[in-house]
Write a protein that holds these residues in place. Structure first.
Motif, PDB file in Angstrom:
ATOM      1  N   ASN A 161       0.884  -1.178   0.012  1.00  0.00           N
ATOM      2  CA  ASN A 161       0.175  -0.207   0.079  1.00  0.00           C
ATOM      3  C   ASN A 161       0.984   1.082  -0.177  1.00  0.00           C
ATOM      4  OD1 ASN A 161      -2.393  -1.390  -0.003  1.00  0.00           O
ATOM      5  ND2 ASN A 161      -2.947  -1.144   2.183  1.00  0.00           N
ATOM      6  N   VAL A 162       0.674   2.258  -0.668  1.00  0.00           N
ATOM      7  CA  VAL A 162       0.934   3.654  -0.798  1.00  0.00           C
ATOM      8  C   VAL A 162       0.173   4.508  -0.150  1.00  0.00           C
ATOM      9  CG1 VAL A 162       1.909   5.469  -2.277  1.00  0.00           C
ATOM     10  CG2 VAL A 162       1.987   2.949  -3.247  1.00  0.00           C
ATOM     11  N   TYR A 163       0.925   5.090   1.090  1.00  0.00           N
ATOM     12  CA  TYR A 163       0.307   6.071   1.716  1.00  0.00           C
ATOM     13  C   TYR A 163       0.817   7.430   1.698  1.00  0.00           C
ATOM     14  CZ  TYR A 163      -1.720   2.005   4.201  1.00  0.00           C
ATOM     15  OH  TYR A 163      -2.326   0.790   4.873  1.00  0.00           O
ATOM     16  N   ASN A 164       0.017   8.252   2.622  1.00  0.00           N
ATOM     17  CA  ASN A 164       0.659   9.614   2.532  1.00  0.00           C
ATOM     18  C   ASN A 164       0.893  10.508   1.502  1.00  0.00           C
ATOM     19  OD1 ASN A 164       0.477   9.046   5.337  1.00  0.00           O
ATOM     20  ND2 ASN A 164       2.639   9.457   5.863  1.00  0.00           N
ATOM     21  N   LEU A 165       0.121  10.278   0.359  1.00  0.00           N
ATOM     22  CA  LEU A 165       0.394  11.248  -0.802  1.00  0.00           C
ATOM     23  C   LEU A 165       0.194  12.595  -0.432  1.00  0.00           C
ATOM     24  CD1 LEU A 165      -1.678   9.386  -3.575  1.00  0.00           C
ATOM     25  CD2 LEU A 165       0.567   9.245  -2.833  1.00  0.00           C
ATOM     26  N   PRO A 166       0.939  13.514  -0.957  1.00  0.00           N
ATOM     27  CA  PRO A 166       1.092  14.758  -0.631  1.00  0.00           C
ATOM     28  C   PRO A 166      -0.303  15.582  -0.353  1.00  0.00           C
ATOM     29  CG  PRO A 166       2.713  14.487  -2.446  1.00  0.00           C
ATOM     30  CD  PRO A 166       2.031  13.124  -2.243  1.00  0.00           C
ATOM     31  N   GLU A 167      -1.161  15.172  -1.268  1.00  0.00           N
ATOM     32  CA  GLU A 167      -2.356  16.072  -1.086  1.00  0.00           C
ATOM     33  C   GLU A 167      -3.475  15.122  -1.748  1.00  0.00           C
ATOM     34  OE1 GLU A 167      -2.756  18.888  -4.810  1.00  0.00           O
ATOM     35  OE2 GLU A 167      -1.268  19.556  -3.304  1.00  0.00           O
ATOM     36  N   LYS A 168      -4.728  15.248  -1.519  1.00  0.00           N
ATOM     37  CA  LYS A 168      -5.674  14.528  -2.191  1.00  0.00           C
ATOM     38  C   LYS A 168      -5.863  14.544  -3.528  1.00  0.00           C
ATOM     39  CE  LYS A 168      -9.694  12.026  -1.438  1.00  0.00           C
ATOM     40  NZ  LYS A 168      -9.926  10.679  -0.476  1.00  0.00           N
ATOM     41  N   GLY A 169      -5.686  13.589  -4.430  1.00  0.00           N
ATOM     42  CA  GLY A 169      -5.686  13.531  -5.626  1.00  0.00           C
ATOM     43  C   GLY A 169      -4.205  13.648  -6.377  1.00  0.00           C
ATOM     44  N   TYR A 221      -1.020 -14.423  -3.404  1.00  0.00           N
ATOM     45  CA  TYR A 221      -2.083 -13.133  -3.934  1.00  0.00           C
ATOM     46  C   TYR A 221      -1.289 -11.836  -3.448  1.00  0.00           C
ATOM     47  CZ  TYR A 221      -4.882 -17.282  -4.797  1.00  0.00           C
ATOM     48  OH  TYR A 221      -5.473 -18.451  -5.376  1.00  0.00           O
ATOM     49  N   GLY A 222      -2.349 -10.824  -3.706  1.00  0.00           N
ATOM     50  CA  GLY A 222      -1.845  -9.633  -3.344  1.00  0.00           C
ATOM     51  C   GLY A 222      -1.761  -8.522  -4.587  1.00  0.00           C
ATOM     52  N   GLN A 223      -1.685  -7.212  -4.218  1.00  0.00           N
ATOM     53  CA  GLN A 223      -1.775  -6.202  -4.957  1.00  0.00           C
ATOM     54  C   GLN A 223      -0.983  -4.959  -4.558  1.00  0.00           C
ATOM     55  OE1 GLN A 223      -4.765  -7.428  -3.870  1.00  0.00           O
ATOM     56  NE2 GLN A 223      -4.358  -5.705  -2.103  1.00  0.00           N
ATOM     57  N   VAL A 224      -0.640  -3.841  -5.382  1.00  0.00           N
ATOM     58  CA  VAL A 224      -0.076  -2.639  -5.076  1.00  0.00           C
ATOM     59  C   VAL A 224      -1.383  -1.692  -5.218  1.00  0.00           C
ATOM     60  CG1 VAL A 224       1.296  -0.801  -5.605  1.00  0.00           C
ATOM     61  CG2 VAL A 224       2.053  -3.355  -5.973  1.00  0.00           C
ATOM     62  N   GLU A 225      -1.749  -0.858  -4.007  1.00  0.00           N
ATOM     63  CA  GLU A 225      -2.672  -0.047  -4.070  1.00  0.00           C
ATOM     64  C   GLU A 225      -2.537   1.180  -3.651  1.00  0.00           C
ATOM     65  OE1 GLU A 225      -6.757  -3.041  -4.132  1.00  0.00           O
ATOM     66  OE2 GLU A 225      -6.018  -2.146  -2.183  1.00  0.00           O
ATOM     67  N   VAL A 226      -3.113   2.336  -3.826  1.00  0.00           N
ATOM     68  CA  VAL A 226      -3.041   3.456  -3.230  1.00  0.00           C
ATOM     69  C   VAL A 226      -3.864   3.553  -2.188  1.00  0.00           C
ATOM     70  CG1 VAL A 226      -3.396   6.052  -3.482  1.00  0.00           C
ATOM     71  CG2 VAL A 226      -2.292   4.640  -5.159  1.00  0.00           C
ATOM     72  N   ASP A 227      -3.512   3.840  -0.896  1.00  0.00           N
ATOM     73  CA  ASP A 227      -4.559   4.200   0.302  1.00  0.00           C
ATOM     74  C   ASP A 227      -4.468   5.687   0.813  1.00  0.00           C
ATOM     75  OD1 ASP A 227      -5.745   3.999   3.143  1.00  0.00           O
ATOM     76  OD2 ASP A 227      -5.161   2.038   2.875  1.00  0.00           O
ATOM     77  N   TRP A 228      -5.634   6.147   0.911  1.00  0.00           N
ATOM     78  CA  TRP A 228      -5.892   7.657   0.906  1.00  0.00           C
ATOM     79  C   TRP A 228      -5.547   8.088   2.436  1.00  0.00           C
ATOM     80  CZ3 TRP A 228      -4.944  10.451  -2.863  1.00  0.00           C
ATOM     81  CH2 TRP A 228      -5.073  10.243  -4.107  1.00  0.00           C
ATOM     82  N   ARG A 229      -5.503   7.021   3.178  1.00  0.00           N
ATOM     83  CA  ARG A 229      -5.277   7.332   4.850  1.00  0.00           C
ATOM     84  C   ARG A 229      -3.919   7.725   5.010  1.00  0.00           C
ATOM     85  NH1 ARG A 229      -7.238   1.696   7.175  1.00  0.00           N
ATOM     86  NH2 ARG A 229      -5.754   0.996   5.485  1.00  0.00           N
ATOM     87  N   GLU A 230      -3.766   8.315   6.012  1.00  0.00           N
ATOM     88  CA  GLU A 230      -2.389   9.036   6.424  1.00  0.00           C
ATOM     89  C   GLU A 230      -2.075   8.000   7.731  1.00  0.00           C
ATOM     90  OE1 GLU A 230      -2.404  12.949   7.609  1.00  0.00           O
ATOM     91  OE2 GLU A 230      -2.852  13.853   5.816  1.00  0.00           O
ATOM     92  N   ARG A 231      -0.536   7.721   7.497  1.00  0.00           N
ATOM     93  CA  ARG A 231       0.099   7.095   8.462  1.00  0.00           C
ATOM     94  C   ARG A 231       1.286   7.882   9.052  1.00  0.00           C
ATOM     95  NH1 ARG A 231       0.209   1.037   7.907  1.00  0.00           N
ATOM     96  NH2 ARG A 231       2.332   1.129   8.704  1.00  0.00           N
ATOM     97  N   PRO A 232       1.520   7.697  10.244  1.00  0.00           N
ATOM     98  CA  PRO A 232       2.720   8.478  11.022  1.00  0.00           C
ATOM     99  C   PRO A 232       3.976   7.877  10.654  1.00  0.00           C
ATOM    100  CG  PRO A 232       1.705   6.726  12.518  1.00  0.00           C
ATOM    101  CD  PRO A 232       0.902   6.911  11.348  1.00  0.00           C
TER     102      PRO A 232
END
Length: 232
Positions: A161-169, A221-232
């Protein structure tokens, strides 16, 4: 008592003191320098070994290294099974648990961000759009990547999972589907990041599935996904 087959020692493909002019072979050269350096730690050397095979594969696609391919197939209840596609590092981990494979994937991602940063500095960030692994160094530092394992009755999964994108979108662009309706898709920067992570995620897997008949045959199994939640 278990026994293991000793692997032949790796030999250098490049000259230690002379960087190749080709970008593909320059990556091989940098990784070999890291692997053969006497002060490189064990875990970092192992991760570099795994990354080197992907760098060699990239050089093969450019015709700079001779490549030999093979395939396999079989039958299942009278149905001809599809060819099994093996990841570049599957043979190395075929007896390991999913948890142990996930640990290697984490190490690969960490090393890619470290080694590719040097290449990005040397060649410019624009290469991120043509060389997916370089994208892991050029992506914003605040972005975090998690690698989690999941076990269930039908097997196991490794989820990236990819987290903490700089901003929404961030990283998404608006495109139109075949009916002319707008939709949001990953743009060049984010697409390169996801492609790099998918490459690492698939390196230890195999896939002999055929979704048309609901036949699934994978290492995990599994995948690579964007997760919009923030993580510390």
């Amino acid at each position: 008592m278990t026994t293991t087959t000793a692997q032949p020692p790796r030999t250098r493909m490049t000259d230690e003191k002379r960087a190749p002019s080709s970008r593909a072979m320059k990556k091989v050269w940098m990784l070999e320098n890291l692997i053969f350096h006497p002060r490189t730690g064990g875990e970092e050397r192992a991760a570099a070994e795994r990354m080197l095979d992907r760098a060699i594969a990239a050089a093969q696609k450019q015709g700079q290294v001779v490549r030999k391919d093979g395939g396999s197939h079989g039958t299942w209840h009278g149905y001809r099974l599809p060819d099994v596609r093996y990841g570049a590092r599957y043979e190395e981990v075929k007896h390991l648990s999913t948890t142990e494979i996930a640990k290697r994937i984490r190490a690969d991602i960490k090393l890619a961000r470290k080694v590719e940063a040097k290449l990005g500095t040397a060649t410019g960030s624009e290469v991120a759009l043509t060389d997916s692994l370089t994208a892991l160094a050029t992506m914003p530092k605040q972005i975090k990547v998690s690698v989690r394992t999941d076990y269930f009755s039908g097997g196991s999964a490794i989820r990236v999972n990819v987290y903490n994108l700089p901003e929404k979108g961030w990283g998404y662009v608006q495109e139109r589907d075949m009916w002319g309706e707008p939709r949001w898709e990953p743009g060049p920067e984010l697409k390169a990041i996801l492609a790099a992570l998918k490459e690492i995620h698939g390196a230890y897997n195999f896939d002999g599935s055929d979704s048309m008949v609901d036949y699934y045959h994978v290492n995990y199994y599994g995948q690579v996904e964007v997760d919009w939640r923030e993580r510390p």
